[in-house]
Design a protein around this motif. Structure first.
Motif, PDB file in Angstrom:
ATOM      1  N   GLY A  18     -35.598 -69.064 -45.585  1.00 28.93           N
ATOM      2  CA  GLY A  18     -34.357 -68.736 -44.898  1.00 28.93           C
ATOM      3  C   GLY A  18     -34.480 -68.666 -43.389  1.00 28.93           C
ATOM      4  O   GLY A  18     -33.488 -68.495 -42.692  1.00 28.93           O
ATOM      5  N   ALA A  19     -35.683 -68.799 -42.842  1.00 30.20           N
ATOM      6  CA  ALA A  19     -35.863 -68.770 -41.390  1.00 30.20           C
ATOM      7  C   ALA A  19     -35.333 -70.063 -40.790  1.00 30.20           C
ATOM      8  O   ALA A  19     -35.453 -71.129 -41.375  1.00 30.20           O
ATOM      9  CB  ALA A  19     -37.335 -68.592 -41.042  1.00 30.20           C
ATOM     10  N   ASP A  24     -33.294 -75.576 -33.993  1.00 29.68           N
ATOM     11  CA  ASP A  24     -31.969 -75.492 -34.603  1.00 29.68           C
ATOM     12  C   ASP A  24     -31.157 -74.348 -33.996  1.00 29.68           C
ATOM     13  O   ASP A  24     -29.955 -74.474 -33.793  1.00 29.68           O
ATOM     14  CB  ASP A  24     -32.073 -75.296 -36.115  1.00 29.68           C
ATOM     15  N   ARG A  25     -31.819 -73.231 -33.700  1.00 26.86           N
ATOM     16  CA  ARG A  25     -31.108 -72.100 -33.093  1.00 26.86           C
ATOM     17  C   ARG A  25     -30.580 -72.486 -31.718  1.00 26.86           C
ATOM     18  O   ARG A  25     -29.447 -72.179 -31.365  1.00 26.86           O
ATOM     19  CB  ARG A  25     -32.012 -70.876 -32.997  1.00 26.86           C
ATOM     20  N   ARG A  28     -27.604 -74.747 -32.120  1.00 26.62           N
ATOM     21  CA  ARG A  28     -26.418 -73.996 -32.550  1.00 26.62           C
ATOM     22  C   ARG A  28     -25.791 -73.239 -31.385  1.00 26.62           C
ATOM     23  O   ARG A  28     -24.585 -73.219 -31.230  1.00 26.62           O
ATOM     24  CB  ARG A  28     -26.778 -73.016 -33.667  1.00 26.62           C
ATOM     25  N   VAL A  29     -26.618 -72.610 -30.562  1.00 24.45           N
ATOM     26  CA  VAL A  29     -26.098 -71.861 -29.413  1.00 24.45           C
ATOM     27  C   VAL A  29     -25.416 -72.814 -28.447  1.00 24.45           C
ATOM     28  O   VAL A  29     -24.317 -72.542 -27.966  1.00 24.45           O
ATOM     29  CB  VAL A  29     -27.233 -71.077 -28.713  1.00 24.45           C
ATOM     30  N   ALA A  30     -26.040 -73.945 -28.165  1.00 26.67           N
ATOM     31  CA  ALA A  30     -25.453 -74.930 -27.250  1.00 26.67           C
ATOM     32  C   ALA A  30     -24.155 -75.470 -27.823  1.00 26.67           C
ATOM     33  O   ALA A  30     -23.170 -75.645 -27.100  1.00 26.67           O
ATOM     34  CB  ALA A  30     -26.440 -76.062 -26.992  1.00 26.67           C
TER      35      ALA A  30
END
Length: 83
Positions: A18-19, A24-25, A28-30
């Motif tokens: 699940g990490a 990818d983080r 997603r933020v961008a």
């Protein structure tokens, strides 16, 4: 700052189930930032369009909606980015 849990199996470190990988983080933020920027831009454009439409109404139409000419002038004089 969040820390991703890792476990050690018989070799290199592997991420916990699940990490989300760091790349990818960041993506997603961008992506969220871009969508937020587009939302703000389109809202400002719509506000500008509505203010111009309001300015084109005649006094009889303004009376129908309960708005005075001075209120219209105040609204139309605002910059497009101000709500």
């Amino acid at each position: 700052m969040r820390h991703t849990d890792v476990t050690r199996s018989s070799g290199p470190y592997t991420a916990a189930p699940g990490a989300v990988p760091a790349a990818d983080r960041v993506t997603r933020v961008a992506s969220r930032s871009l969508w937020r920027l587009l939302d703000v831009l389109f809202s400002a454009m719509e506000r500008r369009k509505q203010r111009h439409a309001l300015a084109r109404l005649d006094d009889h139409q303004l009376k129908d909606i309960g708005v005075s000419r001075s209120e219209v002038e105040q609204e139309v004089s605002k910059p497009f980015w101000r709500g």
